[in-house]
Design a protein around this motif. Structure first.
Motif, PDB file in Angstrom:
ATOM      1  N   VAL A 154      26.671 -33.267 -14.526  1.00  0.00           N
ATOM      2  CA  VAL A 154      26.914 -34.770 -14.224  1.00  0.00           C
ATOM      3  C   VAL A 154      25.882 -35.672 -14.269  1.00  0.00           C
ATOM      4  O   VAL A 154      24.924 -35.150 -13.431  1.00  0.00           O
ATOM      5  N   ARG A 155      25.678 -36.487 -14.995  1.00  0.00           N
ATOM      6  CA  ARG A 155      24.808 -37.735 -14.807  1.00  0.00           C
ATOM      7  C   ARG A 155      25.556 -39.011 -15.571  1.00  0.00           C
ATOM      8  O   ARG A 155      26.294 -38.668 -16.406  1.00  0.00           O
ATOM      9  N   ALA A 156      24.932 -40.228 -15.267  1.00  0.00           N
ATOM     10  CA  ALA A 156      25.570 -41.391 -16.033  1.00  0.00           C
ATOM     11  C   ALA A 156      25.560 -41.027 -17.552  1.00  0.00           C
ATOM     12  O   ALA A 156      24.212 -40.537 -18.032  1.00  0.00           O
ATOM     13  N   GLY A 157      26.290 -41.367 -18.252  1.00  0.00           N
ATOM     14  CA  GLY A 157      26.407 -41.335 -19.739  1.00  0.00           C
ATOM     15  C   GLY A 157      26.985 -40.247 -20.393  1.00  0.00           C
ATOM     16  O   GLY A 157      27.349 -40.235 -21.465  1.00  0.00           O
ATOM     17  N   ILE A 158      27.397 -38.909 -19.630  1.00  0.00           N
ATOM     18  CA  ILE A 158      28.211 -38.064 -20.140  1.00  0.00           C
ATOM     19  C   ILE A 158      29.532 -38.478 -20.211  1.00  0.00           C
ATOM     20  O   ILE A 158      30.154 -39.472 -19.436  1.00  0.00           O
ATOM     21  N   ARG A 159      30.548 -37.739 -21.060  1.00  0.00           N
ATOM     22  CA  ARG A 159      31.949 -38.247 -20.978  1.00  0.00           C
ATOM     23  C   ARG A 159      32.769 -37.260 -20.325  1.00  0.00           C
ATOM     24  O   ARG A 159      32.270 -36.023 -19.916  1.00  0.00           O
ATOM     25  N   VAL A 160      33.937 -37.661 -19.697  1.00  0.00           N
ATOM     26  CA  VAL A 160      34.670 -36.772 -19.018  1.00  0.00           C
ATOM     27  C   VAL A 160      34.952 -35.534 -19.695  1.00  0.00           C
ATOM     28  O   VAL A 160      35.214 -34.383 -18.747  1.00  0.00           O
ATOM     29  N   PRO A 207      36.441 -40.829 -21.302  1.00  0.00           N
ATOM     30  CA  PRO A 207      35.566 -42.189 -20.784  1.00  0.00           C
ATOM     31  C   PRO A 207      34.055 -41.514 -20.525  1.00  0.00           C
ATOM     32  O   PRO A 207      33.775 -40.526 -20.165  1.00  0.00           O
ATOM     33  N   ILE A 208      33.098 -42.725 -20.599  1.00  0.00           N
ATOM     34  CA  ILE A 208      31.799 -42.399 -20.498  1.00  0.00           C
ATOM     35  C   ILE A 208      31.557 -42.770 -19.001  1.00  0.00           C
ATOM     36  O   ILE A 208      32.074 -43.696 -18.569  1.00  0.00           O
ATOM     37  N   PRO A 211      26.901 -45.042 -13.690  1.00  0.00           N
ATOM     38  CA  PRO A 211      26.096 -44.757 -12.474  1.00  0.00           C
ATOM     39  C   PRO A 211      27.003 -45.277 -11.358  1.00  0.00           C
ATOM     40  O   PRO A 211      27.362 -46.599 -11.236  1.00  0.00           O
ATOM     41  N   ASN A 212      26.870 -44.368 -10.057  1.00  0.00           N
ATOM     42  CA  ASN A 212      27.519 -44.858  -8.841  1.00  0.00           C
ATOM     43  C   ASN A 212      28.814 -44.991  -8.778  1.00  0.00           C
ATOM     44  O   ASN A 212      29.355 -45.831  -8.187  1.00  0.00           O
ATOM     45  N   THR A 213      29.354 -44.159  -9.508  1.00  0.00           N
ATOM     46  CA  THR A 213      30.925 -43.981  -9.435  1.00  0.00           C
ATOM     47  C   THR A 213      31.162 -42.542  -8.936  1.00  0.00           C
ATOM     48  O   THR A 213      30.241 -41.718  -8.819  1.00  0.00           O
ATOM     49  N   LEU A 214      32.472 -42.183  -8.507  1.00  0.00           N
ATOM     50  CA  LEU A 214      32.483 -41.180  -7.677  1.00  0.00           C
ATOM     51  C   LEU A 214      33.788 -40.484  -8.247  1.00  0.00           C
ATOM     52  O   LEU A 214      34.828 -40.830  -8.601  1.00  0.00           O
ATOM     53  N   ILE A 215      33.702 -39.057  -8.586  1.00  0.00           N
ATOM     54  CA  ILE A 215      35.023 -38.303  -9.141  1.00  0.00           C
ATOM     55  C   ILE A 215      34.945 -37.014  -8.372  1.00  0.00           C
ATOM     56  O   ILE A 215      33.929 -36.428  -7.717  1.00  0.00           O
ATOM     57  N   ALA A 216      36.185 -36.565  -8.303  1.00  0.00           N
ATOM     58  CA  ALA A 216      36.527 -35.308  -7.704  1.00  0.00           C
ATOM     59  C   ALA A 216      36.881 -34.199  -8.745  1.00  0.00           C
ATOM     60  O   ALA A 216      37.683 -34.421  -9.663  1.00  0.00           O
ATOM     61  N   ILE A 217      35.827 -33.142  -9.000  1.00  0.00           N
ATOM     62  CA  ILE A 217      35.974 -32.157  -9.897  1.00  0.00           C
ATOM     63  C   ILE A 217      36.685 -30.920  -9.307  1.00  0.00           C
ATOM     64  O   ILE A 217      36.405 -30.522  -8.269  1.00  0.00           O
ATOM     65  N   VAL A 254      28.151 -40.030  -9.103  1.00  0.00           N
ATOM     66  CA  VAL A 254      27.576 -40.040 -10.391  1.00  0.00           C
ATOM     67  C   VAL A 254      26.261 -40.721 -10.120  1.00  0.00           C
ATOM     68  O   VAL A 254      26.431 -42.041  -9.898  1.00  0.00           O
ATOM     69  N   LEU A 255      25.018 -40.216 -10.730  1.00  0.00           N
ATOM     70  CA  LEU A 255      23.544 -40.967 -10.556  1.00  0.00           C
ATOM     71  C   LEU A 255      23.020 -41.091 -11.938  1.00  0.00           C
ATOM     72  O   LEU A 255      23.525 -40.321 -12.890  1.00  0.00           O
ATOM     73  N   GLN A 256      22.230 -42.168 -12.120  1.00  0.00           N
ATOM     74  CA  GLN A 256      21.625 -42.153 -13.329  1.00  0.00           C
ATOM     75  C   GLN A 256      21.088 -40.967 -14.023  1.00  0.00           C
ATOM     76  O   GLN A 256      21.313 -40.781 -15.016  1.00  0.00           O
ATOM     77  N   ASP A 257      20.399 -40.067 -13.179  1.00  0.00           N
ATOM     78  CA  ASP A 257      19.720 -39.165 -13.694  1.00  0.00           C
ATOM     79  C   ASP A 257      20.203 -37.688 -13.205  1.00  0.00           C
ATOM     80  O   ASP A 257      19.657 -36.673 -13.169  1.00  0.00           O
ATOM     81  N   GLY A 258      21.445 -37.620 -12.570  1.00  0.00           N
ATOM     82  CA  GLY A 258      22.080 -36.583 -11.928  1.00  0.00           C
ATOM     83  C   GLY A 258      23.378 -36.884 -11.198  1.00  0.00           C
ATOM     84  O   GLY A 258      24.105 -37.855 -11.398  1.00  0.00           O
ATOM     85  N   ALA A 259      23.437 -36.066 -10.221  1.00  0.00           N
ATOM     86  CA  ALA A 259      24.652 -36.264  -9.382  1.00  0.00           C
ATOM     87  C   ALA A 259      24.312 -35.555  -7.856  1.00  0.00           C
ATOM     88  O   ALA A 259      23.371 -35.215  -7.550  1.00  0.00           O
ATOM     89  N   GLU A 260      25.116 -36.400  -7.034  1.00  0.00           N
ATOM     90  CA  GLU A 260      24.902 -36.101  -5.733  1.00  0.00           C
ATOM     91  C   GLU A 260      26.260 -35.475  -5.082  1.00  0.00           C
ATOM     92  O   GLU A 260      27.366 -35.985  -5.403  1.00  0.00           O
ATOM     93  N   ILE A 261      26.278 -34.293  -4.739  1.00  0.00           N
ATOM     94  CA  ILE A 261      27.694 -33.512  -4.066  1.00  0.00           C
ATOM     95  C   ILE A 261      27.760 -34.219  -2.956  1.00  0.00           C
ATOM     96  O   ILE A 261      27.291 -33.991  -1.811  1.00  0.00           O
ATOM     97  N   ILE A 262      28.690 -35.051  -2.622  1.00  0.00           N
ATOM     98  CA  ILE A 262      28.990 -35.683  -1.368  1.00  0.00           C
ATOM     99  C   ILE A 262      29.978 -34.878  -0.478  1.00  0.00           C
ATOM    100  O   ILE A 262      29.607 -34.906   0.676  1.00  0.00           O
TER     101      ILE A 262
END
Ligand code: MF3
Ligand code: CO
Length: 263
Positions: A154-160, A207-208, A211-217, A254-262
């Motif tokens: 996960v990082r900004a720019g990848i697709r679901v 969807p692409i 950054p700074n959006t939130l998803i549950a995987i 989702v971050l610009q360069d990666g992800a943060e597990i909330i």
């Protein structure tokens, strides 16, 4: 989340998106809610032993969340009657807690959500109780591994679809199945929002992520089949062949360069 029509939008315009973007202050609140939920699941998992009832686990979760200043996110959601979903063995999601006693050898998924500062977090772990069948242990390991592999992507720019394909490949390489029609999801000011995050799919589709959006995987898997069955209580969903299932879930920023597990 249950959806019978997984989304596959091929030419997605990020500027027309329905993604929710979070501010720095909202992200601070999400971290606080995430910490409550992480500690809650740790405590409920610790108490998931042979002999405890699923209703007792629900009470522990609700009291824990309220004592820390959070609100149980599932309680009352579409009239769901509890703070925790407890799904045992063939039950894969949305099991309603009650009088059922946990037994040695069970695989028990504990799915919970917290609202803090009006923001939602959602997470799940599957717990192995006592002496569990080696195949079931392998299922749990492969499912958790698929979630971790997807989170690393996960990082900004990848697709679901990149997430979906990663989960499906990891689970199927281990010889197991992702349950059809059960997906992860966007979340934030609601528990379920755009986009669906399917556990089956193709790289380069969907969807692409901005950054700074939130998803549950949330990979949801079984030993025997991808087909699901809705139980008569209107909530519990099981594997159609009654084979054992597993479920792990993270809320991921989702971050610009990666992800943060909330959580
Ligand atoms: N993680 C579960 C999901 O996304 C949470 C279900 S909450 C319930 O479907 F209230 F619908 F059970
Ligand atoms: Co969820």
């Amino acid at each position: 989340m249950l959806t019978m029509t997984p989304v596959a939008i091929l030419y997605y315009n990020p500027f027309m998106s329905r993604f929710q973007i979070f501010s720095a202050a909202q992200i601070q609140s999400l971290r606080k809610g995430g910490a409550i939920l992480r500690d809650c699941l740790k405590e409920v998992a610790r108490q998931t032993v042979a002999g405890v009832t699923t209703g007792e686990l629900d009470r522990i979760a609700e009291e824990f969340i309220r004592a820390r200043g959070g609100v149980p996110a599932f309680l009352g959601y579409h009239d769901y009657p509890a703070s925790l979903c407890v799904s045992v063995n063939a039950e894969c999601v949305h099991g309603i807690p009650g009088e059922r006693k946990i037994a040695d050898g069970d695989i028990v998924s504990l799915d919970c959500g917290v609202i803090f500062d009006d923001l939602y977090t959602d997470a799940c772990v599957s717990v192995l109780v006592g002496n569990v069948d080696p195949q079931v242990r392998k299922l749990a390991e492969a499912t958790e591994q698929s979630l971790n592999a997807a989170c690393k992507l996960v990082r900004a720019g990848i697709r679901v679809g990149d997430i979906s394909a990663c989960i499906q490949k990891t689970v199927e390489a281990a010889g197991f199945h992702c349950m059809h029609g059960l997906t992860g999801h966007g979340l934030g000011t609601t528990l379920h929002q755009f986009p669906d995050v399917p556990n089956q799919g193709e790289e380069g589709t969907g969807p692409i992520l901005p950054p700074n959006t939130l998803i549950a995987i949330e990979p949801i898997t079984s030993i025997g089949t991808e087909q699901i069955r809705q139980e008569d209580d209107g909530w519990t969903i099981s594997s159609a062949d009654n084979s054992p299932t597993a479920h792990f879930e993270h809320t991921v920023l989702v971050l610009q360069d990666g992800a943060e597990i909330i959580v």
